[in-house]
Motif scaffolding. Structure first.
Motif, PDB file in Angstrom:
ATOM      1  N   UNK A  35       0.837  -1.185   0.000  1.00  0.00           N
ATOM      2  CA  UNK A  35       0.000   0.000   0.000  1.00  0.00           C
ATOM      3  C   UNK A  35       0.876   1.239   0.000  1.00  0.00           C
ATOM      4  N   UNK A  36       0.560   2.158  -0.891  1.00  0.00           N
ATOM      5  CA  UNK A  36       1.260   3.426  -0.946  1.00  0.00           C
ATOM      6  C   UNK A  36       0.316   4.525  -0.500  1.00  0.00           C
ATOM      7  N   UNK A  37       0.852   5.542   0.132  1.00  0.00           N
ATOM      8  CA  UNK A  37       0.068   6.705   0.521  1.00  0.00           C
ATOM      9  C   UNK A  37       0.230   7.737  -0.589  1.00  0.00           C
ATOM     10  N   UNK A  75      -6.796  18.806  -0.645  1.00  0.00           N
ATOM     11  CA  UNK A  75      -5.979  17.607  -0.841  1.00  0.00           C
ATOM     12  C   UNK A  75      -5.868  16.835   0.472  1.00  0.00           C
ATOM     13  N   UNK A  76      -6.024  15.543   0.376  1.00  0.00           N
ATOM     14  CA  UNK A  76      -5.829  14.626   1.501  1.00  0.00           C
ATOM     15  C   UNK A  76      -5.047  13.424   0.960  1.00  0.00           C
ATOM     16  N   UNK A  77      -4.843  12.430   1.778  1.00  0.00           N
ATOM     17  CA  UNK A  77      -4.134  11.241   1.302  1.00  0.00           C
ATOM     18  C   UNK A  77      -4.971   9.990   1.557  1.00  0.00           C
ATOM     19  N   UNK A  96       2.984  12.626  -5.120  1.00  0.00           N
ATOM     20  CA  UNK A  96       3.361  13.605  -4.105  1.00  0.00           C
ATOM     21  C   UNK A  96       2.403  14.792  -4.131  1.00  0.00           C
ATOM     22  N   UNK A  97       2.086  15.284  -2.936  1.00  0.00           N
ATOM     23  CA  UNK A  97       1.155  16.402  -2.798  1.00  0.00           C
ATOM     24  C   UNK A  97       1.645  17.643  -3.544  1.00  0.00           C
ATOM     25  N   UNK A  98       2.926  17.914  -3.475  1.00  0.00           N
ATOM     26  CA  UNK A  98       3.462  19.132  -4.114  1.00  0.00           C
ATOM     27  C   UNK A  98       3.265  19.114  -5.626  1.00  0.00           C
ATOM     28  N   UNK A 108      -9.328  17.851 -16.757  1.00  0.00           N
ATOM     29  CA  UNK A 108     -10.615  17.148 -16.804  1.00  0.00           C
ATOM     30  C   UNK A 108     -11.182  17.165 -15.388  1.00  0.00           C
ATOM     31  N   UNK A 109     -12.415  16.741 -15.242  1.00  0.00           N
ATOM     32  CA  UNK A 109     -13.001  16.625 -13.909  1.00  0.00           C
ATOM     33  C   UNK A 109     -12.261  15.542 -13.138  1.00  0.00           C
ATOM     34  N   UNK A 110     -12.117  15.756 -11.817  1.00  0.00           N
ATOM     35  CA  UNK A 110     -11.407  14.796 -10.967  1.00  0.00           C
ATOM     36  C   UNK A 110     -12.351  14.349  -9.858  1.00  0.00           C
ATOM     37  N   UNK A 111     -12.531  13.055  -9.736  1.00  0.00           N
ATOM     38  CA  UNK A 111     -13.390  12.497  -8.689  1.00  0.00           C
ATOM     39  C   UNK A 111     -12.666  12.541  -7.349  1.00  0.00           C
ATOM     40  N   UNK A 112     -13.430  12.671  -6.277  1.00  0.00           N
ATOM     41  CA  UNK A 112     -12.831  12.706  -4.947  1.00  0.00           C
ATOM     42  C   UNK A 112     -12.327  11.330  -4.534  1.00  0.00           C
ATOM     43  N   UNK A 113     -11.274  11.336  -3.737  1.00  0.00           N
ATOM     44  CA  UNK A 113     -10.676  10.137  -3.144  1.00  0.00           C
ATOM     45  C   UNK A 113     -10.285   9.061  -4.150  1.00  0.00           C
TER      46      UNK A 113
END
Length: 168
Positions: free
Chosen positions: A110-112, A131-133, A148-150, A159-164
């Motif tokens: 599993x990667x974060x 933004x969350x992880x 990476x968050x940055x 394009x549209x981005x779905x949550x999570x």
């Protein structure tokens, strides 16, 4: 119980199970078996992700090996393509009966990774507050997945981005 068989003429001691069963590695109990499997499977971890191992028929294993010490791991095979492994276990229980078990299971790393908390529309800027992880199996990632968050913050959605969900 005698746990060592000493060959005095060679000044060398082998675990009894190694002499009898052809043991590749020995662990004292089921808890140590879990640690050993984790260690051996993670040797092939290319990603530094968190290793998660799931055993099939865990109750059968616990029932057969609850009173076996040491536990001999005769063989351990991994199938990296599908994340499966199998191990041949053996030992002698407290009544002196020899037991063996073919252990099967799966493993995954599993990667974060960063994801957006709320859906993002095309043309919208991705902010740090949105933004969350999440932890996700590396098999579900593509080569373009943002890791990476940055890299994600400040970008404009093409394009549209779905949550999570992983963002690429």
């Amino acid at each position: 119980l005698i746990s060592k068989l000493c060959l005095l003429s060679l000044f060398y001691c082998l675990p009894v199970s190694a002499a009898i069963f052809g043991c590749a590695h020995e662990v004292p109990d089921l808890l140590a078996l879990g640690g050993y499997l984790n260690q051996q499977v993670s040797l092939g971890n290319p990603s530094n992700g968190k290793l998660v191992i799931e055993l099939y028929n865990r109750q059968d294993l616990q029932q057969q090996f609850a009173n076996v010490s040491p536990i001999c791991i005769e063989a351990l095979e991994q199938q990296a393509k599908n994340g499966k492994f199998q191990a041949k276990l053996s030992g002698t229980n407290i009544t002196g009966q020899k037991v063996s078990y073919n252990l099967h299971g799966t493993y995954q790393y599993l990667l974060t990774i960063p994801v957006v908390k709320h859906p993002v529309r095309k043309g919208e800027v991705i902010t740090k507050e949105n933004v969350t992880t999440i932890e996700i199996s590396e098999h579900k990632l593509t080569k373009d997945t943002v890791l990476q968050e940055k890299t994600l913050v400040g970008q404009i959605a093409r394009n549209s981005i779905a949550s999570h969900q992983p963002v690429s």
